[in-house]
Design an enzyme around this catalytic site. Structure first.
Site, PDB file in Angstrom:
ATOM      1  N   CYS A 340       0.840  -1.196   0.000  1.00 42.73           N
ATOM      2  CA  CYS A 340       0.000   0.000   0.000  1.00 42.73           C
ATOM      3  C   CYS A 340       0.879   1.252   0.000  1.00 42.73           C
ATOM      4  O   CYS A 340       1.556   1.523  -0.984  1.00 42.73           O
ATOM      5  CB  CYS A 340      -0.969  -0.031   1.178  1.00 42.73           C
ATOM      6  SG  CYS A 340      -2.384   1.083   0.971  1.00 42.73           S
ATOM      7  N   HIS A 447      -3.326  -5.663   1.672  1.00 50.88           N
ATOM      8  CA  HIS A 447      -3.042  -5.859   3.093  1.00 50.88           C
ATOM      9  C   HIS A 447      -3.434  -7.274   3.501  1.00 50.88           C
ATOM     10  O   HIS A 447      -4.326  -7.881   2.918  1.00 50.88           O
ATOM     11  CB  HIS A 447      -3.862  -4.881   3.933  1.00 50.88           C
ATOM     12  CG  HIS A 447      -3.400  -3.467   3.866  1.00 50.88           C
ATOM     13  ND1 HIS A 447      -2.279  -3.011   4.516  1.00 50.88           N
ATOM     14  CD2 HIS A 447      -3.939  -2.384   3.237  1.00 50.88           C
ATOM     15  CE1 HIS A 447      -2.144  -1.711   4.298  1.00 50.88           C
ATOM     16  NE2 HIS A 447      -3.128  -1.309   3.517  1.00 50.88           N
TER      17      HIS A 447
END
Length: 510
Positions: A340, A447
């Site tokens: 991310c 994630h």
């Protein structure tokens, strides 16, 4: 319609253990056959989670729901504040970003926010047998009492009995508990039905006189004293645990034969709990690094994790000297993985034309270790979704990974342009990430990858073979959050007076 019973856990301060106790009680009552749900009206945290319908909530409530054996829902945390500075936060309302607000503006909207809290609480009470409510910080911050959306104001909305928790490990347990009780208004104190002592070290038999004295002075029962533990792994709510050195990632790891994995700790580090399972692996020596001096001499893998403020943390990486050190170790052969915000930082540059995270038009040079470039879009276009993915490129760091489906989630307002060489294929038909030709440098928006045992073991195996040639790491039992919840519930069963707890739930505590 009969509404669920309620019980609220408040604490004398932040990090006294409210979230963990609610997690353990969720599991305990679920084991008793109750349909139980967690609730926290307002949560300030950088660790967040995405529900099945794409809503963003605090990680703690997702953990509590998992412990209760139910799907997380946005009603469990209707207001999430993601700090971006000392007095500014991104406000997430019912799972979707509302806007960035300064503290004073947020307080001006409290009346409308209170209605959202009430509707969410009522929705849960219609669907479950018991709602366990978590407070925040201290309930007696008198200068902020008029703005309360999360402590006694919620106890009143829910007509909930309250248990007050104190952290004896900090010291001053009598002052913190008795002082908090004294500062309550009479009608607030009447809601408090018992005390819990948390994080006790030493011989409990020597503390029993203290329990009795505290109960007498408070004129209410002590439900029990919960010992300080280091053998139960529950995901942390936020980075306060890092400041206190109590995060799972900071526990001592006495492993002489292991691969060295570094997770970079920047100021706005988010979702760091996704590496708990990795830290628990006996073949891994994991370091949480916030300065060049903390870097191991020869890291096998450097992970740049998520960030709530990518541009700010990217500037910090350069100022701190860590950016240069990461580039140095990459040149020496260390593997790199960006997740991310970390994926964005590893690229050539990060741009914020609309001022989503910083001043409009801000551009920060990346570490220039991946040939990607990121620009931010408006909060209305922020991606929050659960994702299922399969590896597309099996080489280097991912050479040992099979094509099994991986569970993950995405939370990002950035859009990254990358050349053709995606790392993952998503079930919904998209691709994500980028991987180098040799397979030792990669990044993606997913994630939670290391929560997947197959992914975690494959990465460790690739690193192990690279360091120790063909010497395979010994197999080990899988890390299981479910087992950790069971251990926590067992600890609470042992040290809390459950008969008294049930009498409080039934309104028969006298």
């Amino acid at each position: 319609m009969r509404l669920a019973k309620t019980l609220m856990i408040q604490g004398t301060a932040s990090t006294v253990g409210k979230s963990t106790l609610v997690t353990g009680l969720c599991r305990l009552f679920a084991q008793e056959g109750l349909r139980v749900a967690p609730f926290k009206a307002q949560n300030m945290a950088l660790n967040s989670f995405v529900t099945a319908d794409g809503g963003e909530i605090g990680r703690a409530q997702a953990v509590q729901a998992e412990a209760a054996g139910i799907e997380p829902a946005v009603e469990m945390n209707p207001i999430l504040l993601k700090p971006e500075g000392n007095s500014r936060s991104q406000v997430v309302m019912l799972g979707r970003p509302l806007r960035r607000m300064e503290a004073q503006e947020y307080y001006r909207h409290r009346t409308g926010f209170r209605e959202v809290v009430q509707r969410s609480l009522e929705a849960l009470r219609q669907r479950f047998d018991l709602v366990l409510i978590e407070g925040a910080g201290s309930p007696v911050e008198l200068n902020l009492a008029q703005y309360d959306l999360v402590n006694m104001a919620v106890a009143h909305l829910a007509d909930a009995p309250v248990l007050l928790v104190g952290d004896i490990d900090r010291g001053g347990i009598f002052a913190s508990l008795l002082g908090t009780l004294q500062l309550f208004k009479p009608e607030e104190r009447a809601r408090v039905k018992g005390l819990i002592i948390n994080k006790f070290r030493g011989d409990l038999a020597l503390w029993r006189d203290g329990e009795r004295l505290l109960a007498r002075m408070a004129d209410m029962p002590v439900l029990g004293t919960v010992p300080y533990y280091t053998d139960i792994a529950i995901a942390e709510e936020d980075s306060v645990s890092l400041e206190r050195g109590t995060s799972l990632l900071q526990r001592p790891q006495k492993r002489t034969r292991a691969v060295d994995i570094v997770v970079i700790r920047y100021p706005y580090l988010s979702n760091f709990d996704e590496f708990d399972a990795l830290a628990a692996e006996p073949q891994v020596r994991l370091s949480l690094v916030g300065s060049p001096e903390e870097l191991p001499e020869r890291p096998d893998l450097i992970i740049l994790p998520g960030s709530k403020n990518t541009l700010s943390d990217l500037g910090w990486l350069w100022r701190s000297g860590l950016a240069l050190q990461i580039r140095h170790h990459a040149a020496q052969g260390a593997a790199l993985l960006g997740i991310c915000g970390g994926y964005q930082m590893l690229g050539e540059r990060v741009c914020d034309p609309e001022g989503v995270e910083s001043a409009p038009g801000t551009v920060e040079p990346g570490l220039n270790l991946l040939p990607v470039e990121t620009g931010f879009v408006s909060l209305e276009e922020k991606v929050t979704q659960q994702s299922r993915a399969r590896i597309l490129t099996r080489r280097g760091l991912f050479a040992a990974l099979d094509d099994s489906e991986l569970q993950a989630y995405q939370i990002h307002a950035g859009r990254t342009r990358a050349p053709e060489n995606p790392l993952f294929g998503l079930v919904q038909g998209e691709t994500d990430g980028w991987i180098s030709a040799d397979g030792w440098k990669a990044g993606c928006y997913l994630h939670g990858l290391f929560e997947n045992e197959a992914f975690r073991k494959a990465v460790i195996q690739a690193l192990w073979k690279r360091r120790y040639t063909q010497d395979e790491p010994q197999p080990d039992t899988a890390f299981s959050r479910q087992q950790e919840y069971d251990k926590l519930a067992a600890l609470l069963r042992q040290h809390l007076d459950l008969k008294l707890l049930y009498r409080i739930l039934e309104g028969r505590e006298g």
